[in-house]
Structures are given as C-alpha cells and as structure tokens.
Write a protein that holds these residues in place. Structure first.
Motif, PDB file in Angstrom:
ATOM      1  N   TYR A 112     -11.692  22.350 -82.738  1.00  9.43           N
ATOM      2  CA  TYR A 112     -12.952  21.601 -82.724  1.00  9.43           C
ATOM      3  C   TYR A 112     -13.828  21.985 -83.913  1.00  9.43           C
ATOM      4  N   ILE A 113     -13.854  23.267 -84.236  1.00  7.65           N
ATOM      5  CA  ILE A 113     -14.643  23.720 -85.384  1.00  7.65           C
ATOM      6  C   ILE A 113     -14.098  23.100 -86.670  1.00  7.65           C
ATOM      7  N   GLU A 114     -12.771  23.085 -86.811  1.00  8.32           N
ATOM      8  CA  GLU A 114     -12.161  22.509 -88.016  1.00  8.32           C
ATOM      9  C   GLU A 114     -12.477  21.020 -88.143  1.00  8.32           C
ATOM     10  N   ILE A 115     -12.400  20.294 -87.030  1.00  6.31           N
ATOM     11  CA  ILE A 115     -12.711  18.861 -87.076  1.00  6.31           C
ATOM     12  C   ILE A 115     -14.192  18.661 -87.378  1.00  6.31           C
ATOM     13  N   GLY A 116     -15.032  19.497 -86.775  1.00 10.00           N
ATOM     14  CA  GLY A 116     -16.456  19.412 -87.080  1.00 10.00           C
ATOM     15  C   GLY A 116     -16.724  19.628 -88.556  1.00 10.00           C
ATOM     16  N   TRP A 117     -16.057  20.622 -89.135  1.00  9.48           N
ATOM     17  CA  TRP A 117     -16.233  20.892 -90.558  1.00  9.48           C
ATOM     18  C   TRP A 117     -15.724  19.732 -91.399  1.00  9.48           C
ATOM     19  N   PHE A 118     -14.624  19.133 -90.989  1.00 11.93           N
ATOM     20  CA  PHE A 118     -14.076  17.965 -91.683  1.00 11.93           C
ATOM     21  C   PHE A 118     -15.131  16.857 -91.731  1.00 11.93           C
ATOM     22  N   TYR A 119     -15.707  16.547 -90.581  1.00 14.00           N
ATOM     23  CA  TYR A 119     -16.729  15.495 -90.532  1.00 14.00           C
ATOM     24  C   TYR A 119     -17.998  15.919 -91.281  1.00 14.00           C
ATOM     25  N   HIS A 120     -18.319  17.171 -91.228  1.00 14.45           N
ATOM     26  CA  HIS A 120     -19.498  17.691 -91.937  1.00 14.45           C
ATOM     27  C   HIS A 120     -19.350  17.449 -93.437  1.00 14.45           C
ATOM     28  N   ILE A 121     -18.198  17.812 -93.977  1.00 16.36           N
ATOM     29  CA  ILE A 121     -17.940  17.632 -95.410  1.00 16.36           C
ATOM     30  C   ILE A 121     -18.005  16.151 -95.787  1.00 16.36           C
ATOM     31  N   GLU A 122     -17.555  15.299 -94.861  1.00 15.63           N
ATOM     32  CA  GLU A 122     -17.553  13.855 -95.112  1.00 15.63           C
ATOM     33  C   GLU A 122     -18.950  13.243 -94.951  1.00 15.63           C
ATOM     34  N   GLY A 123     -19.908  14.039 -94.492  1.00 11.66           N
ATOM     35  CA  GLY A 123     -21.261  13.528 -94.315  1.00 11.66           C
ATOM     36  C   GLY A 123     -21.477  12.807 -92.993  1.00 11.66           C
ATOM     37  N   GLU A 124     -20.535  12.909 -92.089  1.00 14.05           N
ATOM     38  CA  GLU A 124     -20.670  12.278 -90.766  1.00 14.05           C
ATOM     39  C   GLU A 124     -21.280  13.311 -89.821  1.00 14.05           C
ATOM     40  N   TYR A 125     -22.567  13.518 -89.977  1.00 16.00           N
ATOM     41  CA  TYR A 125     -23.273  14.597 -89.290  1.00 16.00           C
ATOM     42  C   TYR A 125     -23.272  14.495 -87.764  1.00 16.00           C
ATOM     43  N   PRO A 126     -23.467  13.319 -87.177  1.00 16.43           N
ATOM     44  CA  PRO A 126     -23.449  13.273 -85.707  1.00 16.43           C
ATOM     45  C   PRO A 126     -22.097  13.693 -85.116  1.00 16.43           C
ATOM     46  N   LYS A 127     -21.012  13.264 -85.746  1.00 15.96           N
ATOM     47  CA  LYS A 127     -19.682  13.659 -85.266  1.00 15.96           C
ATOM     48  C   LYS A 127     -19.481  15.169 -85.440  1.00 15.96           C
ATOM     49  N   ALA A 128     -19.893  15.690 -86.568  1.00 14.84           N
ATOM     50  CA  ALA A 128     -19.755  17.129 -86.821  1.00 14.84           C
ATOM     51  C   ALA A 128     -20.532  17.918 -85.774  1.00 14.84           C
ATOM     52  N   PHE A 129     -21.753  17.508 -85.523  1.00 14.00           N
ATOM     53  CA  PHE A 129     -22.599  18.184 -84.538  1.00 14.00           C
ATOM     54  C   PHE A 129     -21.935  18.177 -83.165  1.00 14.00           C
ATOM     55  N   ASN A 130     -21.353  17.047 -82.810  1.00 13.93           N
ATOM     56  CA  ASN A 130     -20.676  16.904 -81.523  1.00 13.93           C
ATOM     57  C   ASN A 130     -19.501  17.888 -81.398  1.00 13.93           C
ATOM     58  N   PHE A 131     -18.687  17.979 -82.427  1.00 12.85           N
ATOM     59  CA  PHE A 131     -17.532  18.879 -82.371  1.00 12.85           C
ATOM     60  C   PHE A 131     -17.938  20.339 -82.415  1.00 12.85           C
TER      61      PHE A 131
END
Length: 175
Positions: A112-131
């Motif tokens: 979950y942390i890795e997926i959150g970081w993936f979305y974070h880097i992509e700028g998809e902040y709500p998804k990153a926050f969720n993961f």
C-alpha cells in the motif's frame, strides 16, 4: 540404559530437524531455493540498472514459484523505473493480492505504501493519501511499527506538498 540414551539422542535430533525445517519454512520467502537464488540475482541486476534482465529473471521466478511475492514487487519497481505505469501498478496490486491471500499484513501494508508513493509521484494526491492511510491503519492493527512509521513519513511528505507544515512536522515526530 545405553539403548535409552541412543533412543533419546535420536529423538532429540529428529525434534531439532523438524523444528529447523518448520522455522525455515515460515521465515524464508520461498520454499524453492532456485527461486530465491534467482531473486538475489535479479536484485543485483536491478541495482546495476539492467531492467530487461530484471524482467526476464523475475518473470522466471513467478513461473517457478508464483507465491514468491517479492518478485512481483521487484517487477513493479522495474516497470516504474522504465515508465510503464500500467505494468508497474499491475505488479504492485499482484503483490498486495498475494500478501492478502497469505494473510501477510507486513507485505500488504508495504505494498500500500508503494502504491501510495507511485500515485504521489504522479501527482494523484487523493489516491496517494488513501493508500497511505490504508497502510497506516493496517500496520497499526497488526502492530507493524516499521510500516506504521513509513506510512507516517509518507503522509508527512504528502502534507509538505500540500504546504501543511505543522501537521507534517507532527507526523514526522510520531514516526
């Protein structure tokens, strides 16, 4: 009397062998030594930047031992490095699904942390926050202090990006 000592010795040797085999089965990432050897080799390939070598080797691992979840994570990292976002996400989610089947909460929270970081880097902040929150909740429920701290650090970075420095500092202090 001598026969009793010999029987006791054999019993102790057998008990030790069973205990050792059980411990190795539980703590080793795979029961297949060739898959583990290939995994170590694919890690070396990853470090030197041989992405195609990692993909070939990790794919062989999955064919040999589909339950060896670390190979999915390594493939996900490799595809992320190559810029193939769809393949990276596929392997991150495969890693999490396998961890869920095994009831391996540490690997699941780490995924979950890795997926959150993936979305974070992509700028998809709500998804990153969720993961990140999923990882934090799972780590806290399973008493996994390492992933709990990692999730808090990632949430702190998330809040820094949102310019909420006070909350970021609080989260970093907690971690």
């Amino acid at each position: 009397m001598k026969l009793r000592k010999i029987c006791l010795l054999w019993f102790l040797i057998l008990a030790f062998a069973i205990a050792l085999a059980t411990c190795l089965y539980i703590w080793l990432p795979t029961v297949n030594p060739s898959a583990y050897y290939l995994y170590l080799r694919s890690q070396k390939l990853f470090v030197i930047g041989d992405n195609q070598g990692v993909i070939r080797t990790a794919s062989r691992i999955i064919k040999i031992d589909p339950a060896f979840s670390d190979s999915y994570l390594l493939l996900a990292h490799t595809y992320r490095r190559l810029g193939d976002k769809n393949s990276a996400l596929k392997y991150y989610f495969d890693h999490i699904l396998l961890a869920e089947k095994k009831r391996d909460f540490k690997r699941r929270a780490g995924g979950y942390i890795e997926i959150g970081w993936f979305y974070h880097i992509e700028g998809e902040y709500p998804k990153a926050f969720n993961f990140y929150n999923k990882a934090f909740d799972l780590a806290r429920r399973s008493n996994d202090k390492l992933n709990e701290a990692k999730a808090l650090r990632k949430l702190a970075v998330w809040h820094i990006d949102k310019r909420d420095y006070d909350l970021a500092l609080e989260l970093l202090t907690k971690s």
